[in-house]
Design an enzyme around this catalytic site. Structure first.
Site, short mmCIF file in Angstrom:
data_model
loop_
_atom_site.label_atom_id
_atom_site.label_comp_id
_atom_site.label_asym_id
_atom_site.label_seq_id
_atom_site.Cartn_x
_atom_site.Cartn_y
_atom_site.Cartn_z
N SER A 26 0.82 -1.21 0.00
CA SER A 26 0.00 0.00 0.00
C SER A 26 0.85 1.26 0.00
CB SER A 26 -0.87 -0.02 1.26
OG SER A 26 -1.57 1.19 1.36
N GLU A 165 2.20 0.01 11.98
CA GLU A 165 2.72 1.37 11.81
C GLU A 165 2.16 2.36 12.83
OE1 GLU A 165 3.11 -0.61 9.31
OE2 GLU A 165 4.91 0.05 8.26
N ARG A 215 -2.25 -6.60 8.26
CA ARG A 215 -0.90 -6.03 8.35
C ARG A 215 -0.55 -5.88 9.82
NH1 ARG A 215 1.42 -1.55 5.07
NH2 ARG A 215 3.60 -1.46 5.72
N HIS A 253 5.05 5.07 12.89
CA HIS A 253 5.47 6.32 12.22
C HIS A 253 6.25 7.22 13.16
CE1 HIS A 253 3.85 5.42 8.42
NE2 HIS A 253 2.57 5.55 8.74
N GLU A 254 5.98 7.13 14.45
CA GLU A 254 6.69 8.02 15.39
C GLU A 254 8.04 7.44 15.82
OE1 GLU A 254 3.16 7.32 17.69
OE2 GLU A 254 4.33 7.23 19.52
N CYS A 338 14.89 6.99 -2.10
CA CYS A 338 15.20 8.38 -1.72
C CYS A 338 14.02 9.09 -1.07
CB CYS A 338 15.62 9.15 -2.97
SG CYS A 338 14.30 9.25 -4.21
N GLN A 340 12.11 11.07 -2.30
CA GLN A 340 11.98 12.47 -2.71
C GLN A 340 10.69 12.80 -3.46
OE1 GLN A 340 16.54 12.85 -3.63
NE2 GLN A 340 15.56 14.74 -4.22
N GLU A 658 18.61 24.91 -5.58
CA GLU A 658 17.98 23.74 -5.02
C GLU A 658 17.70 22.68 -6.09
OE1 GLU A 658 14.96 24.65 -2.19
OE2 GLU A 658 16.38 25.81 -1.04
N LEU A 659 18.62 22.61 -7.04
CA LEU A 659 18.49 21.59 -8.08
C LEU A 659 18.55 20.22 -7.44
CD1 LEU A 659 18.74 20.55 -11.08
CD2 LEU A 659 21.14 20.26 -10.49
P1 NAP Z 1 21.76 23.96 -1.54
O1 NAP Z 1 20.82 22.99 -1.00
O2 NAP Z 1 21.27 25.13 -2.33
O3 NAP Z 1 22.61 24.48 -0.29
C1 NAP Z 1 23.64 25.39 -0.41
C2 NAP Z 1 24.14 25.79 0.96
O4 NAP Z 1 25.12 26.75 0.79
C3 NAP Z 1 23.07 26.35 1.83
O5 NAP Z 1 23.20 25.76 3.10
C4 NAP Z 1 23.36 27.84 1.90
O6 NAP Z 1 23.09 28.17 3.24
C5 NAP Z 1 24.83 27.92 1.54
N1 NAP Z 1 25.16 29.06 0.68
C6 NAP Z 1 24.48 29.52 -0.39
N2 NAP Z 1 25.13 30.58 -0.93
C7 NAP Z 1 26.24 30.77 -0.19
C8 NAP Z 1 27.30 31.71 -0.26
N3 NAP Z 1 27.34 32.65 -1.19
N4 NAP Z 1 28.25 31.63 0.67
C9 NAP Z 1 28.23 30.68 1.62
N5 NAP Z 1 27.24 29.77 1.73
C10 NAP Z 1 26.26 29.82 0.82
O7 NAP Z 1 22.82 23.28 -2.46
P2 NAP Z 1 23.62 21.94 -2.29
O8 NAP Z 1 23.85 21.59 -0.88
O9 NAP Z 1 24.78 22.14 -3.17
O10 NAP Z 1 22.67 20.86 -2.89
C11 NAP Z 1 22.25 20.92 -4.24
C12 NAP Z 1 20.95 20.19 -4.43
O11 NAP Z 1 21.11 18.82 -4.30
C13 NAP Z 1 19.90 20.61 -3.44
O12 NAP Z 1 18.65 20.68 -4.07
C14 NAP Z 1 19.87 19.51 -2.49
O13 NAP Z 1 18.62 19.37 -1.88
C15 NAP Z 1 20.18 18.33 -3.40
N6 NAP Z 1 20.79 17.30 -2.58
C16 NAP Z 1 20.01 16.74 -1.65
C17 NAP Z 1 20.57 15.85 -0.81
C18 NAP Z 1 19.73 15.23 0.26
O14 NAP Z 1 18.55 15.47 0.34
N7 NAP Z 1 20.29 14.45 1.12
C19 NAP Z 1 21.87 15.51 -0.90
C20 NAP Z 1 22.65 16.11 -1.87
C21 NAP Z 1 22.08 17.03 -2.69
P3 NAP Z 1 23.19 29.63 3.84
O15 NAP Z 1 22.71 30.54 2.76
O16 NAP Z 1 22.33 29.59 5.05
O17 NAP Z 1 24.59 29.78 4.19
FE1 SF4 Z 2 11.86 5.01 -4.90
FE2 SF4 Z 2 12.76 7.54 -4.76
FE3 SF4 Z 2 11.04 6.76 -6.66
FE4 SF4 Z 2 10.22 7.00 -4.16
S1 SF4 Z 2 10.96 8.64 -5.46
S2 SF4 Z 2 9.77 5.33 -5.55
S3 SF4 Z 2 12.00 6.26 -3.08
S4 SF4 Z 2 13.14 6.08 -6.39
#
Ligand code: NAP
Ligand code: SF4
Length: 675
Positions: A26, A165, A215, A253-254, A338, A340, A658-659
């Site tokens: 589900s 759950e 379940r 869930h908690e 992920c 996501q 935030e790519l």
């Molecule tokens: P991001 O998410 O945009 O984060 C960049 C970080 O740098 C922020 O914490 C920001 O915080 C800081 N920053 C921005 N401009 C700055 C500047 N001029 N000087 C100093 N600090 C600065 O980018 P990212 O970490 O490179 O990730 C890229 C993308 O990949 C994101 O969308 C992220 O969500 C995704 N990703 C996700 C995951 C995950 O979910 N685990 C893992 C890897 C990548 P402040 O402005 O507060 O300093």
């Molecule tokens: Fe799997 Fe990520 Fe797709 Fe969810 S978004 S189904 S966790 S690959």
């Protein structure tokens, strides 16, 4: 002869036979709430065509008070029966079987009218439930029974009664949430009365030839959860009450232990289900982090269960089973766990989809058809944006060439896969490699193409990705300042004390990479269980280790910095951010926010705090790693535009802020569907 004899073996339930051992578990996709029943039907029918033996719908409420959210789908009226019959009809036409999950959320219901055995608020809900009286309990049972009867009228092959759950029925079972002193509380016999009565009365109402899956929470992962003896007692009582199949639920869930995130080892909880094997005579299903036919086959062959439940893998690839059957398991799009585009969407009130497969839940709207005119398509960039565009273009009949200046495909995914807990990314990149070959896509690696090279193509797609942002910190040219790119590619020497600049997804990833040493716990189940404090529920109630989490000592002393004053990781995934925070907390990472970066010094990084730049402080560090976000890499796009050619620009080259791979793949696939 198949490689998956256990997985593909039929399962005889007496009155009906399942064609193999795969249950689509589900998932709350949000589709039912669109009220577009054609769309709901197509989602399930597509998976039925993909040969899954039995599917379970998202949770359907038996009444208002038990529904997960106001406006959530219910099964209470003749209209509901008519709507759901569109779904069941389409699934049956496609040769599938489908059961409706009856989900009473109890104190997890997001609304002030929620009800529970006792008036104890859940830590993950703002609403305190009302304690039910005897008549109230009788009403809940009657409503669940009525939902099951209506589900049968709507053409479902069965129902799944959600008893795990931490939802309503589960809340009665454990003293954590049930403080009653009447016949519904106190002794274990009393606490399990409700779920057992529900199964008995549903069976009496629906007849013998209708599937009832129960379940059952096999490891609660919350304080005062069930012991395994209690789990077995409940399973036997549920069987005696008329259940056809017992499915496994893992963790409430908690619970503060991850149960399905990508850092959880594959099939991490199959051992729990195995403990129930032989204790009941009806089939038992296991679940959680089973995402390939090989893992599923192994789980079945080693006697952990009679059937496997896979939910998210059926979003990533609706044809999972059909491909395994056809000996083409290498072409199954992998679920990388992920969350996501699935659970993170659900918890943000958005329709579910899949990062790997943007068509999931968009089957009627994102249609990939043969192109009227085959074209020559050039794609620059072999990251997720470029590769997903290439696959869809090729599927449509275009002649596709992908260029990349790197010597391997995968782009930024190749950095992600280096992070402990993100091992699934290896398989994701490998899958792209196999699919590119399978689809006859030409790939030219090690080629830094110029605008001249792109003459003569009908369509040019720029997916050149991103470059790291320069944070412009005075003194950052010093040798002990490095980029995350060099760290994750193993090209930087990183000292024992590290300051990480930027706490976005990559800052968190880099910190996890730096505090770990040796093999990743994701690849070592006993180590992972020790890290998070998971124990055998036969030895410790709820499966919580009494000594709590026991992580390995951190490999380095890391300080994770950000300029914002908000909580670190606030913008990470809704369902995974807490895990990343907890993992770094366990490794003693210091979270420092609200900083200004004043200067790099020999001994570390000087920061000050707040708009007034107060309290200058040296963060002592041998190495400073810059993870300050990204800028689009558009030089090639700009050169083409200067020549009067308008390329399609996608992924990070289009918008870097935030790519993530989810946006890149969705954008690429949607573009390719239109060319
Ligand atoms: P991001 O998410 O945009 O984060 C960049 C970080 O740098 C922020 O914490 C920001 O915080 C800081 N920053 C921005 N401009 C700055 C500047 N001029 N000087 C100093 N600090 C600065 O980018 P990212 O970490 O490179 O990730 C890229 C993308 O990949 C994101 O969308 C992220 O969500 C995704 N990703 C996700 C995951 C995950 O979910 N685990 C893992 C890897 C990548 P402040 O402005 O507060 O300093
Ligand atoms: Fe799997 Fe990520 Fe797709 Fe969810 S978004 S189904 S966790 S690959």
């Amino acid at each position: 002869m198949t490689d998956y004899p256990h997985l593909l073996a039929p399962l005889d339930l007496g009155f009906t036979t399942l064609k193999n051992r795969v249950l689509m578990g589900s998932m709350h996709t949000g589709l039912e709430e669109t009220r577009d029943w054609n769309r709901v039907a197509e989602f399930y029918a597509e998976r039925a065509r993909g040969d899954v033996a039995l599917m379970v719908t998202g949770g359907i409420g038996p009444n208002l008070e038990g529904s997960v959210l106001p406006g959530a789908a219910m099964m209470t009226t003749a209209d509901d029966v008519r709507n759901h019959s569109v779904v069941t009809g389409r699934v049956h036409e496609a040769g599938g079987k489908i059961a409706m999950q009856i989900l009473h959320a109890g104190r997890y219901a997001y609304g002030p009218k929620c009800v529970a055995p006792s008036a104890i608020k859940s830590p993950i809900s703002p609403f305190a439930p009302t304690e039910l009286d005897e008549a109230g309990i009788e009403k809940q049972i009657a409503d669940i029974v009525s939902a099951a009867v209506l589900a049968r009228e709507a053409g479902y092959d069965g129902v799944e009664i959600m008893g795990s759950e931490g939802y309503f029925l589960n809340q009665f079972i454990v003293t954590h949430t049930n403080k009653r002193t009447d016949r519904w509380g106190g002794s274990y016999e009393n606490r399990m009365r409700l779920p057992v009565d529900v199964v008995r009365r549903v069976r009496a109402a629906v007849g013998t030839d209708f599937i009832i899956i129960y379940r059952l929470s096999m490891i609660d992962l919350v304080p005062n959860g069930s012991t395994f003896d209690e789990v077995v007692e409940l399973a036997q009582a549920v069987e005696a009450a008329g259940a056809t199949i017992i499915n496994t639920g893992i963790g409430w869930h908690e619970a503060r232990i991850p149960t399905i995130a990508t850092s959880v080892p594959r099939a991490a909880f199959a051992w729990v289900t195995r403990k129930l094997m032989g204790k009941v005579s009806i089939p038992v299903i296991t679940s959680n982090r089973i995402n390939t036919p090989e893992v599923a086959e192994d789980v079945l062959a080693t006697g952990c269960a009679d059937m496997v439940s896979m939910a998210r893998p059926m979003l990533a690839d609706a044809h999972f089973v059909a491909k395994a059957k056809a000996g083409k398991s290498g072409t199954i799009a992998p679920c990388i766990a992920c969350n996501q585009a699935c659970l993170d969407h659900t918890f943000s009130g958005k329709l579910t989809s899949c990062l790997v497969n943007p068509r999931a839940c968009h089957e009627t709207e994102l249609v990939i058809s043969k192109a009227p005119t085959p074209k020559r398509v050039a794609i620059v960039g072999a990251g997720p944006a470029g590769l997903s565009t290439a696959l869809t273009c090729a599927e449509r009949g275009h002649d596709v060439t992908v260029f990349d200046k790197a010597s391997e495909i995968g782009g930024q995914l190749n950095m992600a896969k280096m992070v402990p807990g993100k091992e699934e990314f290896h398989g994701f990149v490998d899958w792209y490699g196999r699919m590119v070959a399978e689809m006859g896509i030409k790939v030219e690696l090690g080629r830094a193409v110029s605008a001249d090279d792109l003459d003569g193509y009908d369509e040019v797609i720029i997916a050149t990705g991103v470059t790291p942002r320069d944070p412009g910190i005075p003194g950052q040219d010093a040798p002990h300042v490095v980029s995350y790119v060099d760290v994750l590619r193993g090209k930087a020497d990183v000292g024992a004390r590290v300051a990480v600049v930027g706490a976005g997804g990559i800052g968190f990833d880099v910190s996890e990479y730096l505090v770990h040493q040796g093999a990743s716990p994701t690849e070592n189940l006993p180590e992972w269980m020790a890290e998070w404090g998971v124990a055998d529920p036969a030895e410790h109630r709820g499966g919580l280790a009494p000594e709590g989490p026991r992580p390995e000592a951190p490999a380095r002393e890391v300080t994770l910095l950000q300029r914002k004053a908000e909580k670190h990781g606030k913008r990470l995934g809704k369902t995974t951010g807490w895990i990343h925070r907890a993992a770094l907390n366990m490794k003693n990472v210091s979270f420092v926010g609200g900083v200004n970066y004043e200067a790099v010094e020999d001994g570390g990084l000087r920061v000050s705090f707040g708009a007034a730049r107060e309290n200058p402080t040296l963060i002592e560090a041998d190495t400073i790693v810059l993870c300050a976000g990204q800028e689009p890499e558009r030089s090639l796009a700009d050169a083409l535009i200067a020549r009067g050619i308008t390329p399609h620009v996608i992924g990070g080259a289009d918008v870097a802020a935030e790519l993530d791979a989810k946006r890149a793949i969705d954008q690429g696939t949607r573009l390719a569907a239109t060319l």
